[in-house]
Scaffold this active site. Structure first.
Site, PDB file in Angstrom:
ATOM      1  N   VAL A 307     -50.214  -8.012  30.987  1.00  0.00           N
ATOM      2  CA  VAL A 307     -49.835  -6.877  30.127  1.00  0.00           C
ATOM      3  C   VAL A 307     -51.048  -5.974  29.914  1.00  0.00           C
ATOM      4  CG1 VAL A 307     -47.886  -7.916  28.875  1.00  0.00           C
ATOM      5  CG2 VAL A 307     -50.199  -8.226  28.006  1.00  0.00           C
ATOM      6  N   ALA A 308     -52.067  -6.103  30.796  1.00  0.00           N
ATOM      7  CA  ALA A 308     -53.275  -5.274  30.625  1.00  0.00           C
ATOM      8  C   ALA A 308     -53.153  -4.003  31.456  1.00  0.00           C
ATOM      9  CB  ALA A 308     -54.513  -6.074  31.005  1.00  0.00           C
ATOM     10  N   ARG A 309     -53.601  -4.057  32.695  1.00  0.00           N
ATOM     11  CA  ARG A 309     -53.485  -2.918  33.608  1.00  0.00           C
ATOM     12  C   ARG A 309     -53.208  -3.440  35.010  1.00  0.00           C
ATOM     13  NH1 ARG A 309     -52.477  -0.371  30.040  1.00  0.00           N
ATOM     14  NH2 ARG A 309     -53.396   1.545  29.211  1.00  0.00           N
ATOM     15  N   GLU A 338     -47.681   3.613  38.476  1.00  0.00           N
ATOM     16  CA  GLU A 338     -46.506   3.545  37.594  1.00  0.00           C
ATOM     17  C   GLU A 338     -45.725   4.843  37.635  1.00  0.00           C
ATOM     18  OE1 GLU A 338     -47.748   2.200  33.719  1.00  0.00           O
ATOM     19  OE2 GLU A 338     -48.368   0.271  34.485  1.00  0.00           O
ATOM     20  N   HIS A 357     -43.856  -1.272  31.630  1.00  0.00           N
ATOM     21  CA  HIS A 357     -44.957  -0.959  30.704  1.00  0.00           C
ATOM     22  C   HIS A 357     -44.435  -0.852  29.259  1.00  0.00           C
ATOM     23  CE1 HIS A 357     -49.214   0.958  30.587  1.00  0.00           C
ATOM     24  NE2 HIS A 357     -48.961   0.332  29.452  1.00  0.00           N
TER      25      HIS A 357
HETATM   26  N1  LIG Z   1     -49.021  -3.241  28.284  1.00  0.00           N
HETATM   27  C1  LIG Z   1     -49.266  -2.520  27.244  1.00  0.00           C
HETATM   28  O1  LIG Z   1     -48.448  -1.743  26.785  1.00  0.00           O
HETATM   29  C2  LIG Z   1     -50.617  -2.632  26.579  1.00  0.00           C
HETATM   30  C3  LIG Z   1     -50.735  -2.485  25.184  1.00  0.00           C
HETATM   31  C4  LIG Z   1     -51.991  -2.602  24.594  1.00  0.00           C
HETATM   32  C5  LIG Z   1     -53.096  -2.824  25.387  1.00  0.00           C
HETATM   33  N2  LIG Z   1     -52.947  -2.919  26.721  1.00  0.00           N
HETATM   34  C6  LIG Z   1     -54.085  -3.180  27.592  1.00  0.00           C
HETATM   35  O2  LIG Z   1     -54.567  -4.472  27.287  1.00  0.00           O
HETATM   36  C7  LIG Z   1     -55.951  -4.539  27.554  1.00  0.00           C
HETATM   37  C8  LIG Z   1     -56.665  -5.131  26.356  1.00  0.00           C
HETATM   38  O3  LIG Z   1     -56.499  -4.310  25.224  1.00  0.00           O
HETATM   39  P1  LIG Z   1     -57.283  -4.661  23.888  1.00  0.00           P
HETATM   40  O4  LIG Z   1     -56.788  -3.747  22.851  1.00  0.00           O
HETATM   41  O5  LIG Z   1     -57.270  -6.109  23.640  1.00  0.00           O
HETATM   42  O6  LIG Z   1     -58.751  -4.219  24.324  1.00  0.00           O
HETATM   43  P2  LIG Z   1     -60.114  -4.808  23.779  1.00  0.00           P
HETATM   44  O7  LIG Z   1     -61.142  -3.841  24.155  1.00  0.00           O
HETATM   45  O8  LIG Z   1     -59.977  -5.196  22.349  1.00  0.00           O
HETATM   46  O9  LIG Z   1     -60.319  -6.140  24.625  1.00  0.00           O
HETATM   47  C9  LIG Z   1     -60.678  -6.159  25.959  1.00  0.00           C
HETATM   48  C10 LIG Z   1     -61.585  -7.350  26.177  1.00  0.00           C
HETATM   49  O10 LIG Z   1     -61.815  -7.473  27.568  1.00  0.00           O
HETATM   50  C11 LIG Z   1     -63.144  -7.911  27.713  1.00  0.00           C
HETATM   51  N3  LIG Z   1     -63.622  -7.689  29.059  1.00  0.00           N
HETATM   52  C12 LIG Z   1     -64.228  -6.601  29.576  1.00  0.00           C
HETATM   53  N4  LIG Z   1     -64.555  -6.830  30.864  1.00  0.00           N
HETATM   54  C13 LIG Z   1     -64.138  -8.080  31.157  1.00  0.00           C
HETATM   55  C14 LIG Z   1     -64.198  -8.879  32.313  1.00  0.00           C
HETATM   56  N5  LIG Z   1     -64.762  -8.440  33.435  1.00  0.00           N
HETATM   57  N6  LIG Z   1     -63.674 -10.110  32.254  1.00  0.00           N
HETATM   58  C15 LIG Z   1     -63.115 -10.579  31.131  1.00  0.00           C
HETATM   59  N7  LIG Z   1     -63.033  -9.871  29.979  1.00  0.00           N
HETATM   60  C16 LIG Z   1     -63.541  -8.637  30.006  1.00  0.00           C
HETATM   61  C17 LIG Z   1     -63.899  -7.153  26.662  1.00  0.00           C
HETATM   62  O11 LIG Z   1     -65.122  -7.808  26.351  1.00  0.00           O
HETATM   63  C18 LIG Z   1     -62.936  -7.192  25.499  1.00  0.00           C
HETATM   64  O12 LIG Z   1     -63.203  -8.288  24.645  1.00  0.00           O
HETATM   65  C19 LIG Z   1     -56.363  -3.131  27.918  1.00  0.00           C
HETATM   66  O13 LIG Z   1     -56.367  -3.014  29.316  1.00  0.00           O
HETATM   67  C20 LIG Z   1     -55.271  -2.286  27.349  1.00  0.00           C
HETATM   68  O14 LIG Z   1     -55.165  -1.067  28.022  1.00  0.00           O
HETATM   69  C21 LIG Z   1     -51.739  -2.835  27.330  1.00  0.00           C
HETATM   70  O1  LIG Z   2     -53.148   0.910  26.613  1.00  0.00           O
HETATM   71  C1  LIG Z   2     -52.189   0.903  25.855  1.00  0.00           C
HETATM   72  O2  LIG Z   2     -52.256   1.210  24.656  1.00  0.00           O
HETATM   73  C2  LIG Z   2     -50.886   0.437  26.390  1.00  0.00           C
HETATM   74  O3  LIG Z   2     -50.931   0.290  27.749  1.00  0.00           O
HETATM   75  C3  LIG Z   2     -49.735   1.253  25.927  1.00  0.00           C
HETATM   76  O4  LIG Z   2     -49.514   2.335  26.755  1.00  0.00           O
HETATM   77  P1  LIG Z   2     -48.330   3.351  26.373  1.00  0.00           P
HETATM   78  O5  LIG Z   2     -48.787   4.086  25.173  1.00  0.00           O
HETATM   79  O6  LIG Z   2     -48.177   4.228  27.563  1.00  0.00           O
HETATM   80  O7  LIG Z   2     -47.137   2.521  26.104  1.00  0.00           O
END
Ligand SMILES: NC(=O)c1ccc[n+]([C@@H]2O[C@H](COP(=O)([O-])OP(=O)(O)OC[C@H]3O[C@@H](n4cnc5c(N)ncnc54)[C@H](O)[C@@H]3O)[C@@H](O)[C@H]2O)c1
Ligand SMILES: O=C(O)[C@H](O)COP(=O)(O)O
Length: 621
Positions: A307-309, A338, A357
């Site tokens: 659910v990251a990227r 996407e 997403h």
């Molecule tokens: N699918 C969605 O809708 C959705 C929603 C929210 C966040 N996200 C994604 O989830 C991810 C995390 O979000 P978050 O808010 O927890 O961010 P965050 O910055 O709080 O956490 C990211 C973590 O990844 C770590 N990191 C960096 N490089 C790394 C590596 N090489 N190996 C392991 N860990 C590493 C960082 O130290 C940090 O602790 C982001 O990619 C964000 O875009 C997706």
């Molecule tokens: O990085 C984020 O905050 C999530 O991937 C959410 O993306 P969205 O706002 O396009 O749903």
């Protein structure tokens, strides 16, 4: 109580006010931090029409220049225009509408976005809008802030934003729980084949033996990236009875330990886990970090949740790993592209569960994100520094409020210093010396350095400089700004005793501006909240930096103040401050005169002709 400092000399000078402990750069002084271009026309300010410029864009006003003198106002509004290019929660929109003109235009093509952006002061996006360099170029400097309603800013060209002096802010906290919950939902539904079973029953089948799942309890989950989302996933997985380990090179081990999670190496995490959940950002280091080589190190039959990227996985390699059974199942909310192509082998794979997403897509998260980003964007448009700035230093409000008069002093010293340079050799090295009773660690000088840079660069170039792009612009021009902090034995009430700007290896238009070491040296202090010039070269002076300044070197003899004062009085130029500094009695002195208006050429010529005056210079602030 609110206090305001302003300078009156030019339409482009800053005026700050402090309110509720926030340093505000109010109109017309929004230009101080986030003035979007040298062509910015603040509302209610006289319009300067340049023959080169076809469009002047001020906040909320589209002004088309049809000829050099003829100006057509297409909108009377002075409100900022905010383009929202993806669906945003109603509470956030309401807040934005109370401040600016909001244009919600969804599904714009890249060309349509570039066309619209030149009329906008702010842009709010989610992950679906690519804010590329072309967007910043098309904005022609009007775009002051890009707000990312969410966490990931990989769809925004941060380098270009910084070069164009555009602040990027995000909403980093409001969708954390939603993303973590979606991760857990995918974990559980993948383990029990919920999506596949649902599709099969809807197609008329009843396959109880085919969709036997695996249990979660007692299994090892590797959380890759122990940040906001990762740590919430870990907490929930522990509640499901899983053994949780994590890999994150930058996370503090004690925070993980406190959550009952062991931080391990990348290889240990991927080789021991039954389930691997990805929560790191997409960066050059993490791009395709899950590839043929790393899949081959995993426990056969591993299950992956992302659910990251999408870009952190090499998707072709994942298909190969799924086909070989190295990866038993994958549950993916995000994709390299996407939406993914409809014939994507990955999406169509029977052991893959997909969602479009949706991690942040709960009603609660979307309302939260919308308010979080609306507040950040409105704050940035008001000239406040944001707590969620991605490409600018975050300066706490209390530090800002304390530094406010020093910010003005810093810019004015930069402006004065550069006007003392004779030109010819180029300015390469500037040293700033801060004298303060406080420990160097207690003094955050980034803001001051940015304002000195602004003061030095803006009078001699077409660049505009703000907190976002100051260091970048200086570096690009080959200007090296070094800083020295000297701890002095005085009161710690004031953050700074004095700021000294030294410009080395240059000739000066005013020889007395050079100190003994050959550097142009000027020093200033804040007195009763007002910036003062207190040293020029080796001479002590004391003139308030509120208007413009005339510096004269003269023979130290009686009547000089009267002679110069009379010349100015005859032209109705008001003297605000005057001070004389000398090194040896009846020898040589420096007279510093603060003037509210700019004296005309004739007056300046007459001052130069006073016999005892050896050199003089007029400096605009
Ligand atoms: N699918 C969605 O809708 C959705 C929603 C929210 C966040 N996200 C994604 O989830 C991810 C995390 O979000 P978050 O808010 O927890 O961010 P965050 O910055 O709080 O956490 C990211 C973590 O990844 C770590 N990191 C960096 N490089 C790394 C590596 N090489 N190996 C392991 N860990 C590493 C960082 O130290 C940090 O602790 C982001 O990619 C964000 O875009 C997706
Ligand atoms: O990085 C984020 O905050 C999530 O991937 C959410 O993306 P969205 O706002 O396009 O749903």
């Amino acid at each position: 109580m609110a206090s305001t400092f302003s300078s009156s000399s030019s339409t482009l000078s800053p005026a700050f006010s402090i309110n509720n402990n926030k340093l505000l750069a109010s109109c017309p002084s929004q230009i101080s931090f986030f003035r979007s271009s040298k062509n910015f026309v603040p509302p209610k300010i006289k319009l300067f029409v340049s023959t080169r410029t076809r469009i002047h864009a001020s906040i909320g006003t589209t002004t088309r220049i049809t000829s050099n003198a003829e100006v057509e106002q297409t909108s009377r509004s002075t409100k900022p225009r905010i383009l929202v290019s993806e669906k945003l929660g109603e509470a956030g929109l309401k807040l934005l509408r109370s401040f600016g003109e909001v244009d919600c235009s969804y599904d714009l093509s890249p060309d349509q976005l570039c066309t619209k952006i030149s009329q906008c002061d702010a842009l709010i996006v989610r992950s679906g809008t690519k804010v590329s360099r072309a967007v910043f170029e098309a904005s022609k400097g009007r775009l002051k802030v890009v707000g990312r309603a969410g966490v990931g800013i990989d769809n925004v060209d941060l380098q270009a934003a910084t070069e164009f002096g555009c602040l990027v802010v995000n909403a980093p906290t409001a969708n954390t729980i939603a993303a973590a919950e979606h991760g857990i939902a995918l974990l559980a539904s993948m383990a029990r084949n919920v999506a596949q079973a649902d599709a099969s029953i809807k197609s008329g089948k009843w396959l109880r033996n085919k969709y036997v799942g695996v249990s979660l309890v007692g299994k090892t989950l590797a959380v890759m990236g122990f940040g906001k989302v990762g740590s919430e996933v870990a907490r929930r997985a522990k509640g499901l009875g899983m053994n949780v380990i994590a890999h994150d090179p930058y996370a503090p081990a004690d925070r993980a330990r406190a959550a009952g999670v062991e931080l391990v190496s990348f290889d240990k995490a991927i080789s021991t886990a039954h389930f691997i959940s990805l929560h790191m950002p997409l960066t050059p280091t993490t791009s395709k970090i899950f590839n043929d080589a790393t899949f081959s190190k995993m426990k056969p039959g591993v299950r992956i949740i992302n659910v990251a990227r999408g870009g952190v996985i090499d998707e072709d390699a994942l298909v190969r790993a799924l086909d070989k059974g190295v990866v038993a199942q994958a549950a993916l909310d995000v994709f390299a592209k996407e939406p993914p192509p409809s014939d994507s082998k990955l999406v169509q794979h029977e052991n893959v569960t997909v969602t479009p997403h949706l991690g942040a897509s709960t009603k609660e998260a979307q309302e939260g994100v919308a308010v979080e980003i609306a507040e950040a964007v409105v704050g940035a448009l008001k000239g406040e520094l944001s707590a969620t700035a991605v490409n600018a230093p975050m300066v706490p409000a209390e530090v800002l409020s304390e530094l406010a008069p020093y910010v003005l002093l810093a810019e004015k010293l930069g402006r004065l210093g550069v006007q003392l340079v004779a030109g010819g050799r180029g300015i390469k090295n500037v040293k700033v010396v801060y004298r303060s009773a406080r420990d160097p660690d207690d003094l955050d000088t980034r803001l001051l350095r940015a304002m000195i840079t602004k003061g030095i660069i803006e009078p001699i170039s077409s660049s505009f400089v703000n907190l976002v792009n100051a260091d970048f612009t200086a570096k690009q021009r080959g200007l090296r700004i070094s800083e020295e902090r000297v701890v002095v034995d005085s009161s710690q009430v004031q953050p700074i005793d004095s700021i000294q700007v030294q410009i080395s290896n240059v000739d000066s238009r005013f020889a007395s501006g050079l100190s003994e070491d050959g550097n142009i040296t000027i020093e200033g202090r804040v007195k009763y909240g007002i910036p003062h010039l207190t040293q020029v070269g080796s001479f002590s002076v004391d003139v308030s930096l509120e208007g413009n300044v005339i510096l004269c070197r003269q023979v130290d003899q009686p009547g000089m103040i009267g002679k110069v004062g009379n010349i100015l009085a005859e032209r109705n130029v008001n003297v605000s401050f005057m001070s004389v500094g000398r090194t040896v009695k009846r020898n040589e002195a420096i007279m510093a005169i603060g003037v509210d208006e700019k004296p005309d050429k004739d007056a300046l010529k007459q001052i130069g002709e006073v016999p005892a005056i050896q050199e003089f210079v007029f400096l605009e602030l």
